[in-house]
Design an enzyme around this catalytic site. Structure first.
Site, PDB file in Angstrom:
ATOM      1  N   GLY A 168     -20.564  24.652  23.459  1.00  0.00           N
ATOM      2  CA  GLY A 168     -21.060  26.022  23.463  1.00  0.00           C
ATOM      3  C   GLY A 168     -20.673  26.755  24.742  1.00  0.00           C
ATOM      4  N   THR A 169     -20.711  26.053  25.844  1.00  0.00           N
ATOM      5  CA  THR A 169     -20.382  26.695  27.125  1.00  0.00           C
ATOM      6  C   THR A 169     -18.957  27.222  27.096  1.00  0.00           C
ATOM      7  OG1 THR A 169     -21.928  25.290  28.316  1.00  0.00           O
ATOM      8  CG2 THR A 169     -20.135  26.267  29.613  1.00  0.00           C
TER       9      THR A 169
ATOM     10  N   ASN B 251     -33.116  29.606  23.582  1.00  0.00           N
ATOM     11  CA  ASN B 251     -33.279  28.153  23.722  1.00  0.00           C
ATOM     12  C   ASN B 251     -34.637  27.755  24.291  1.00  0.00           C
ATOM     13  OD1 ASN B 251     -31.589  29.591  25.731  1.00  0.00           O
ATOM     14  ND2 ASN B 251     -31.952  27.793  26.981  1.00  0.00           N
TER      15      ASN B 251
ATOM     16  N   HIS C 296     -23.587  19.380  19.405  1.00  0.00           N
ATOM     17  CA  HIS C 296     -24.633  18.400  19.720  1.00  0.00           C
ATOM     18  C   HIS C 296     -26.048  18.895  19.442  1.00  0.00           C
ATOM     19  CE1 HIS C 296     -26.085  19.750  23.829  1.00  0.00           C
ATOM     20  NE2 HIS C 296     -24.933  20.386  23.823  1.00  0.00           N
TER      21      HIS C 296
ATOM     22  N   THR D 118      -4.739  18.210  23.342  1.00  0.00           N
ATOM     23  CA  THR D 118      -4.912  17.421  22.123  1.00  0.00           C
ATOM     24  C   THR D 118      -6.377  17.461  21.708  1.00  0.00           C
ATOM     25  OG1 THR D 118      -3.083  16.020  22.778  1.00  0.00           O
ATOM     26  CG2 THR D 118      -4.569  15.127  21.094  1.00  0.00           C
TER      27      THR D 118
ATOM     28  N   CYS E 113     -30.450  22.548  30.789  1.00  0.00           N
ATOM     29  CA  CYS E 113     -29.342  22.613  31.739  1.00  0.00           C
ATOM     30  C   CYS E 113     -29.857  22.770  33.150  1.00  0.00           C
ATOM     31  CB  CYS E 113     -28.425  23.783  31.386  1.00  0.00           C
ATOM     32  SG  CYS E 113     -27.803  23.666  29.711  1.00  0.00           S
TER      33      CYS E 113
HETATM   34  N1  PLP Z   1     -26.091  28.438  24.581  1.00  0.00           N
HETATM   35  C1  PLP Z   1     -27.353  28.041  24.382  1.00  0.00           C
HETATM   36  C2  PLP Z   1     -28.351  29.010  23.842  1.00  0.00           C
HETATM   37  C3  PLP Z   1     -27.744  26.731  24.685  1.00  0.00           C
HETATM   38  O1  PLP Z   1     -29.001  26.347  24.481  1.00  0.00           O
HETATM   39  C4  PLP Z   1     -26.777  25.839  25.202  1.00  0.00           C
HETATM   40  C5  PLP Z   1     -27.135  24.453  25.582  1.00  0.00           C
HETATM   41  O2  PLP Z   1     -28.261  24.129  25.877  1.00  0.00           O
HETATM   42  C6  PLP Z   1     -25.453  26.305  25.372  1.00  0.00           C
HETATM   43  C7  PLP Z   1     -25.159  27.606  25.054  1.00  0.00           C
HETATM   44  C8  PLP Z   1     -24.377  25.407  25.911  1.00  0.00           C
HETATM   45  O3  PLP Z   1     -23.854  24.566  24.914  1.00  0.00           O
HETATM   46  P1  PLP Z   1     -23.116  23.204  25.337  1.00  0.00           P
HETATM   47  O4  PLP Z   1     -24.170  22.274  25.824  1.00  0.00           O
HETATM   48  O5  PLP Z   1     -22.463  22.736  24.061  1.00  0.00           O
HETATM   49  O6  PLP Z   1     -22.114  23.563  26.370  1.00  0.00           O
END
Ligand code: PLP
Length: 391
Positions: free
Chosen positions: A71-72, A151, A201, A239, A327
């Site tokens: 996601g990041t 989140n 994940h 890859t 995080c």
């Molecule tokens: N965006 C939101 C709302 C999230 O809750 C998170 C992870 O906690 C992310 C983005 C980041 O995703 P990733 O952990 O796959 O980098």
């Protein structure tokens, strides 16, 4: 020893059995998906099947999906001034984002600091649409980034309304759907999202895989962050993580079949949890309770409680919960989400998040409530004995 109870699914979810199987199968594939021989084609096939599943989850076309490392990276890839459509090539001057975005959006991608502006949220944790409209009237043609569900609170954002406002002002909308995907409906067209990020994940696939998806064919995928080979149609060199992507596809296939049932299951348990918490602690504050929320998320606080103390106390009782965003856990800082909602400082430092999943049971809820009885009892005793220590 009693089994541990994992209630931190917004941080990450355990692997679904279907994802684990697909992961094992794909790890056995020897080929590079860019190779033309049979081994290469088998690996390519695993990726393309997953792409079809991921596209179907949000009602997009497979060609609209770019796989990323999570996601990041999807958020980082999306947030660039150089985002173009077939008819509009001029860079976007401003990035407007809600004040409650995840840190990977808050970082602003490839926008400079002074080109980023915050959009306020209301006390219920929902983006203030009047503030968005006002910001767009001052900065036309922005890129707007608003998450589908938060989140920390689980509050669902008025994304389709925000899309209409953004588009009326010549803007484009990016939606971080990392927490929402697989838990609530996430149709990219109905949301009006031009770009949308998801992460594997959170839905039962391995960590380190995600996707950026476009909502319209005439949106050009942003300039790559990773340059090199021409993978992912030139948008993401390197890859591919074949096994991770295949597992992502399998998890999505499972969630597409089971989402409604899983959501109803989690909601019933979440309601049971909140009733129990309120019965034990009538003063408890459940954030965003008046707004539409994800079915699995509860964020609560009790005046005088310190989140880190509570999380450790729960952990000692065998229950894994979190103090807000995963995080940033480890370094417990007041939540920027609650601060944006105008929550008062004594409550700000005490928020505990319990997030449920598809394997959560009534017995797990009983365990967390039993633990809360002890934790809250000890905390209130501690705060009476040591006035002034609790905040
Ligand atoms: N965006 C939101 C709302 C999230 O809750 C998170 C992870 O906690 C992310 C983005 C980041 O995703 P990733 O952990 O796959 O980098």
């Amino acid at each position: 020893m009693a089994q541990r109870v994992y209630l931190d699914w917004n941080a990450t979810a355990p692997l679904r059995p279907q994802a684990e199987q697909a992961l094992r199968d794909a790890l056995a594939l020897a080929g590079n998906p860019s190779s033309v021989h049979a081994e290469g084609r088998a690996a390519r096939h695993a990726i393309e099947r997953a792409r079809e599943e991921v596209a179907a989850l949000v009602a997009a076309r497979p060609a609209d999906v770019i796989f990323t490392s999570g996601g990041t990276e999807a958020n980082m890839l999306a947030l660039t001034p150089a985002i173009e459509t077939s008819t509009e090539k001029r860079p976007r001057g401003k990035l407007l984002m809600s004040a409650i975005e995840h840190s990977s959006v808050r970082a602003g991608g490839r926008f400079s600091r002074d080109a980023i502006a915050d959009i306020a949220v209301n006390a219920d944790g929902r983006v203030n649409l009047a503030a968005l409209a006002d910001a767009i009237s001052k900065a036309p043609r922005p890129l707007v980034s608003i998450m589908l569900a938060n989140n920390e609170t689980g509050v669902v954002q008025p994304v389709s309304e925000a899309a209409a406002i953004a588009h009326a002002g010549g803007g484009l909308l990016h939606v971080d759907a990392v927490q929402a995907a697989g838990r609530i409906a996430c149709d990219i067209g109905a949301l009006g999202a031009d770009l949308l990020s998801i992460s594997a994940h959170k839905i039962g696939a391995p960590k380190g895989v995600g996707a950026l998806i476009r909502g319209r064919e005439d949106i050009h995928f942003p300039d790559p962050l990773m340059r090199g080979g021409g993978q992912e149609r030139g948008s993401r060199a390197g890859t591919e993580n074949v096994a991770g992507i295949a597992a992502f596809g399998a998890a999505v296939a499972a969630v597409r079949r089971q989402r409604a049932e899983e959501a109803a299951h989690m909601l019933a348990l979440r309601n049971m949890l909140e009733e129990g918490l309120r019965a034990i602690s009538p003063q408890i504050v459940i954030f965003g309770a008046a707004a539409e929320r994800l079915p699995n998320t509860t964020l609560f606080a009790l005046e005088g409680m310190k989140a880190e103390t509570a999380v450790i106390a729960f952990d000692l009782e065998g229950v894994a919960v979190s103090s807000g965003a995963a995080c940033s856990s480890g370094k417990v800082q007041p939540s920027h989400v609650l601060a944006a909602m105008g929550v008062s400082p004594p409550l700000l430092r005490g928020a505990v998040r319990v997030s449920l999943g598809w394997t959560t049971t009534e017995a797990d809820i009983a365990r967390v409530l039993g633990a809360w009885r002890k934790v809250s009892g000890a905390l209130s005793k501690g705060s009476k004995e040591r006035p002034g220590m609790a905040a």
